[in-house]
Design a protein around this motif. Structure first.
Motif, PDB file in Angstrom:
ATOM      1  N   ILE A 169      -0.323   2.194  -1.205  1.00 49.46           N
ATOM      2  CA  ILE A 169      -0.169   2.074   0.246  1.00 49.46           C
ATOM      3  C   ILE A 169       1.230   2.484   0.663  1.00 49.46           C
TER       4      ILE A 169
ATOM      5  N   ASP B 133      -5.003   5.144   5.305  1.00 49.10           N
ATOM      6  CA  ASP B 133      -5.068   3.678   5.357  1.00 49.10           C
ATOM      7  C   ASP B 133      -6.127   3.233   6.352  1.00 49.10           C
TER       8      ASP B 133
ATOM      9  N   LEU C 231      -3.579  -4.909   7.918  1.00 46.52           N
ATOM     10  CA  LEU C 231      -3.202  -3.575   7.468  1.00 46.52           C
ATOM     11  C   LEU C 231      -3.806  -2.527   8.400  1.00 46.52           C
TER      12      LEU C 231
END
Length: 66
Positions: free
Chosen positions: A43, A55, A13
């Motif tokens: 997200i 993020d 991620l």
């Protein structure tokens, strides 16, 4: 919530957020949608708003405690 995720997933991620790779992040979100729907939606909302920085910040905090 990110702290409950596997470190490999958090690393991916982070990497995709740093590169603003929306499609790859969406795939990661889809992978957790059933098991972690609240996190997945949070997200996805950030990505839809092109807010990759949040993020990145969150994943950096988790990875710092690895």
């Amino acid at each position: 919530m990110l702290r409950t995720m596997p470190m490999d997933w958090v690393r991916r991620l982070h990497q995709h957020a740093c590169l603003a790779e929306q499609d790859q992040i969406s795939q990661l979100v889809n992978d957790i949608l059933n098991a972690h729907p609240v996190l997945a939606r949070a997200i996805q909302t950030l990505i839809e708003q092109f807010d990759y920085e949040k993020d990145i910040t969150c994943t950096e905090q988790v990875l710092a405690h690895e």
